[in-house]
Design a protein around this motif. Structure first.
Motif, PDB file in Angstrom:
ATOM      1  N   LEU A   7       0.814  -1.215   0.000  1.00 38.30           N
ATOM      2  CA  LEU A   7       0.000   0.000   0.000  1.00 38.30           C
ATOM      3  C   LEU A   7       0.849   1.267   0.000  1.00 38.30           C
ATOM      4  O   LEU A   7       1.753   1.444   0.822  1.00 38.30           O
ATOM      5  CB  LEU A   7      -0.920   0.011   1.215  1.00 38.30           C
ATOM      6  CG  LEU A   7      -1.966  -1.106   1.267  1.00 38.30           C
ATOM      7  CD1 LEU A   7      -2.877  -0.923   2.487  1.00 38.30           C
ATOM      8  CD2 LEU A   7      -2.793  -1.167  -0.009  1.00 38.30           C
ATOM      9  N   LEU A   8       0.530   2.149  -0.935  1.00 40.39           N
ATOM     10  CA  LEU A   8       1.102   3.490  -0.972  1.00 40.39           C
ATOM     11  C   LEU A   8       0.288   4.342  -0.005  1.00 40.39           C
ATOM     12  O   LEU A   8      -0.894   4.590  -0.232  1.00 40.39           O
ATOM     13  CB  LEU A   8       1.015   4.039  -2.392  1.00 40.39           C
ATOM     14  CG  LEU A   8       1.540   5.451  -2.635  1.00 40.39           C
ATOM     15  CD1 LEU A   8       3.036   5.531  -2.364  1.00 40.39           C
ATOM     16  CD2 LEU A   8       1.228   5.891  -4.059  1.00 40.39           C
ATOM     17  N   PRO A   9       0.895   4.795   1.091  1.00 43.94           N
ATOM     18  CA  PRO A   9       0.104   5.485   2.126  1.00 43.94           C
ATOM     19  C   PRO A   9      -0.308   6.887   1.708  1.00 43.94           C
ATOM     20  O   PRO A   9       0.246   7.468   0.766  1.00 43.94           O
ATOM     21  CB  PRO A   9       1.056   5.526   3.320  1.00 43.94           C
ATOM     22  CG  PRO A   9       2.409   5.539   2.716  1.00 43.94           C
ATOM     23  CD  PRO A   9       2.317   4.683   1.481  1.00 43.94           C
TER      24      PRO A   9
ATOM     25  N   PHE B 132      10.149   5.877  -7.677  1.00 43.04           N
ATOM     26  CA  PHE B 132       9.356   5.368  -6.570  1.00 43.04           C
ATOM     27  C   PHE B 132       8.177   4.571  -7.126  1.00 43.04           C
ATOM     28  O   PHE B 132       7.708   4.818  -8.244  1.00 43.04           O
ATOM     29  CB  PHE B 132       8.869   6.509  -5.679  1.00 43.04           C
ATOM     30  CG  PHE B 132       9.989   7.226  -4.977  1.00 43.04           C
ATOM     31  CD1 PHE B 132      10.717   6.587  -3.993  1.00 43.04           C
ATOM     32  CD2 PHE B 132      10.332   8.531  -5.314  1.00 43.04           C
ATOM     33  CE1 PHE B 132      11.778   7.241  -3.353  1.00 43.04           C
ATOM     34  CE2 PHE B 132      11.367   9.188  -4.685  1.00 43.04           C
ATOM     35  CZ  PHE B 132      12.096   8.533  -3.700  1.00 43.04           C
ATOM     36  N   MET B 133       7.705   3.631  -6.338  1.00 45.82           N
ATOM     37  CA  MET B 133       6.604   2.777  -6.785  1.00 45.82           C
ATOM     38  C   MET B 133       5.292   3.555  -6.757  1.00 45.82           C
ATOM     39  O   MET B 133       5.019   4.299  -5.814  1.00 45.82           O
ATOM     40  CB  MET B 133       6.526   1.525  -5.915  1.00 45.82           C
ATOM     41  CG  MET B 133       7.759   0.638  -6.048  1.00 45.82           C
ATOM     42  SD  MET B 133       7.636  -0.950  -5.188  1.00 45.82           S
ATOM     43  CE  MET B 133       7.706  -0.427  -3.473  1.00 45.82           C
ATOM     44  N   GLN B 134       4.502   3.335  -7.800  1.00 46.56           N
ATOM     45  CA  GLN B 134       3.251   4.057  -7.971  1.00 46.56           C
ATOM     46  C   GLN B 134       2.073   3.076  -8.029  1.00 46.56           C
ATOM     47  O   GLN B 134       2.253   1.885  -8.299  1.00 46.56           O
ATOM     48  CB  GLN B 134       3.283   4.875  -9.264  1.00 46.56           C
ATOM     49  CG  GLN B 134       4.462   5.818  -9.385  1.00 46.56           C
ATOM     50  CD  GLN B 134       4.409   6.954  -8.378  1.00 46.56           C
ATOM     51  OE1 GLN B 134       3.333   7.449  -8.064  1.00 46.56           O
ATOM     52  NE2 GLN B 134       5.568   7.366  -7.886  1.00 46.56           N
ATOM     53  N   GLU B 135       0.884   3.597  -7.793  1.00 47.99           N
ATOM     54  CA  GLU B 135      -0.315   2.784  -7.922  1.00 47.99           C
ATOM     55  C   GLU B 135      -0.353   2.131  -9.304  1.00 47.99           C
ATOM     56  O   GLU B 135      -0.108   2.781 -10.322  1.00 47.99           O
ATOM     57  CB  GLU B 135      -1.559   3.649  -7.726  1.00 47.99           C
ATOM     58  CG  GLU B 135      -2.864   2.885  -7.831  1.00 47.99           C
ATOM     59  CD  GLU B 135      -4.075   3.788  -7.728  1.00 47.99           C
ATOM     60  OE1 GLU B 135      -5.201   3.247  -7.635  1.00 47.99           O
ATOM     61  OE2 GLU B 135      -3.899   5.026  -7.748  1.00 47.99           O
TER      62      GLU B 135
ATOM     63  N   ILE C 146       1.091  -2.684  -6.505  1.00 44.88           N
ATOM     64  CA  ILE C 146       1.078  -1.492  -5.658  1.00 44.88           C
ATOM     65  C   ILE C 146      -0.302  -0.856  -5.744  1.00 44.88           C
ATOM     66  O   ILE C 146      -0.837  -0.647  -6.842  1.00 44.88           O
ATOM     67  CB  ILE C 146       2.142  -0.473  -6.103  1.00 44.88           C
ATOM     68  CG1 ILE C 146       3.520  -1.147  -6.203  1.00 44.88           C
ATOM     69  CG2 ILE C 146       2.184   0.703  -5.131  1.00 44.88           C
ATOM     70  CD1 ILE C 146       3.998  -1.803  -4.935  1.00 44.88           C
ATOM     71  N   ALA C 147      -0.891  -0.573  -4.598  1.00 45.05           N
ATOM     72  CA  ALA C 147      -2.228   0.028  -4.537  1.00 45.05           C
ATOM     73  C   ALA C 147      -2.199   1.242  -3.625  1.00 45.05           C
ATOM     74  O   ALA C 147      -1.416   1.310  -2.672  1.00 45.05           O
ATOM     75  CB  ALA C 147      -3.255  -0.987  -4.032  1.00 45.05           C
ATOM     76  N   ALA C 148      -3.056   2.206  -3.934  1.00 42.84           N
ATOM     77  CA  ALA C 148      -3.183   3.397  -3.085  1.00 42.84           C
ATOM     78  C   ALA C 148      -4.026   3.052  -1.868  1.00 42.84           C
ATOM     79  O   ALA C 148      -5.155   2.562  -2.003  1.00 42.84           O
ATOM     80  CB  ALA C 148      -3.813   4.538  -3.868  1.00 42.84           C
TER      81      ALA C 148
ATOM     82  N   LYS D 122      -9.232   1.875   1.018  1.00 44.68           N
ATOM     83  CA  LYS D 122     -10.173   2.165   2.102  1.00 44.68           C
ATOM     84  C   LYS D 122     -11.549   2.520   1.554  1.00 44.68           C
ATOM     85  O   LYS D 122     -12.580   2.067   2.077  1.00 44.68           O
ATOM     86  CB  LYS D 122      -9.639   3.316   2.958  1.00 44.68           C
ATOM     87  CG  LYS D 122      -8.479   2.959   3.866  1.00 44.68           C
ATOM     88  CD  LYS D 122      -8.065   4.176   4.684  1.00 44.68           C
ATOM     89  CE  LYS D 122      -6.945   3.855   5.637  1.00 44.68           C
ATOM     90  NZ  LYS D 122      -6.524   5.045   6.430  1.00 44.68           N
ATOM     91  N   GLN D 123     -11.576   3.313   0.494  1.00 43.52           N
ATOM     92  CA  GLN D 123     -12.838   3.724  -0.079  1.00 43.52           C
ATOM     93  C   GLN D 123     -13.564   2.534  -0.682  1.00 43.52           C
ATOM     94  O   GLN D 123     -14.794   2.389  -0.541  1.00 43.52           O
ATOM     95  CB  GLN D 123     -12.620   4.796  -1.160  1.00 43.52           C
ATOM     96  CG  GLN D 123     -13.899   5.340  -1.774  1.00 43.52           C
ATOM     97  CD  GLN D 123     -14.827   5.948  -0.750  1.00 43.52           C
ATOM     98  OE1 GLN D 123     -14.403   6.737   0.094  1.00 43.52           O
ATOM     99  NE2 GLN D 123     -16.110   5.593  -0.787  1.00 43.52           N
TER     100      GLN D 123
END
Length: 295
Positions: free
Chosen positions: A115-117, A257-260, A278-280, A285-286
């Motif tokens: 997860l990308l915070p 850097f790793m992206q969504e 990789i997920a946002a 959460k949404q």
């Protein structure tokens, strides 16, 4: 042998690889050994070749992989343990290993999203070999170190670089939830020769970012076990993540850097391939909130 932790329909379990499938072991041993960490201390694990004839319970596609050891007491991470990484970070040579710690909640299993915070866009990759302790011990000598190893796994020590460098302590940048990949398998020590040199690669969207062999560590696995066990007792299921080579995204020009939507893979010879999309975190959460409301 190769052991895995996973869940099916929300129920956590563990098993052994049999051909292209997984044989569940919790159904046989779970009353005494409820997790893979517990199972590592059993006679059934030390005599693991008997599991080669287990019947397949699930295909790989039917399970959701969990971190190899879901409930480690301690996770030790080693910093600056390859000369190529020491040079790219412009650090002086050290007389002792650099040690920091991770929390279990910061880990995810194979094929699960890293997860990308919400707090940062500087999520970096670090391909590493993880060592899982089987036999407990304190003040373990280098000569005896391998006898304390249960096996090995791939690890991605995902790092939030700006948070890592807020202070001299790296902990915050190394412990965001679901940023460290761990898996897919625990490959037992008998599958890999003691001190054997293994090729390690990190690939981002198929492009090689890191490429090394494990014999190029500054401090060897026996030296790491000796050092860490000098100040604390190593317990069954503890994990030592042995360090990353040069090529990290933050030190590239320009930085990467790793992206969504990215996919990162850590491949270690004889150990396997750890794959994580990789997920946002905010989007995850949404989506979870929307799914809950629709029930």
């Amino acid at each position: 042998m190769k052991y895995v932790s996973y869940q099916v329909n929300g129920e956590e379990s563990y098993g052994v690889r049999v051909g292209k499938g997984i044989a569940d072991l919790k159904s046989k041993y779970g009353e005494t050994y409820p997790t893979l960490k517990d199972f590592l201390s059993s006679k059934e694990f030390s005599e693991g070749n008997q599991h080669e004839n287990e019947s397949v319970t699930y295909s790989e596609e039917e399970v959701q992989f969990l971190p190899v050891i879901t409930n480690p007491d301690k996770i030790f991470c080693i910093g600056i343990n390859y000369e190529t990484h020491r040079i790219e970070t412009n650090r002086e040579k050290a007389g002792y290993p650099v040690v920091f710690h991770r929390f279990a909640e910061s880990q995810v299993g194979h094929n699960e999203p890293i997860l990308l915070p919400e707090e940062s866009d500087r999520l970096d990759f670090e391909g590493e070999l993880a060592v899982v302790i089987g036999k407990p011990g304190r003040r373990i000598s280098k000569e005896d170190a391998y006898e304390h190893i249960a096996g090995y796994a791939c690890y991605n020590d995902g790092s939030i670089r700006d948070w890592q460098h807020h202070t001299h302590q790296w902990g915050p940048g190394k412990n965001f939830d679901a940023t460290g990949g761990f898996g897919p398998d625990l490959v037992t020590r008998d599958e890999i020769g003691d001190g054997e040199s293994l090729r390690l690669q990190t690939r981002l969207n198929g492009e090689v970012m890191q490429d090394t062999t494990t014999d190029l560590m500054i401090f060897s696995i026996p030296e790491l076990i000796e050092y860490v066990s000098s100040y604390t007792t190593l317990q069954t299921g503890d994990v030592i993540v042995s360090g990353t080579p040069g090529g990290v995204g933050a030190k590239r020009n320009p930085p990467i850097f790793m992206q969504e939507g990215d996919v990162v893979e850590i491949e270690i010879e004889k150990v396997g391939v750890l794959r994580n999309p990789i997920a946002a975190e905010a989007k995850q959460k949404q989506q979870a909130k929307t799914a809950a409301q629709s029930v």
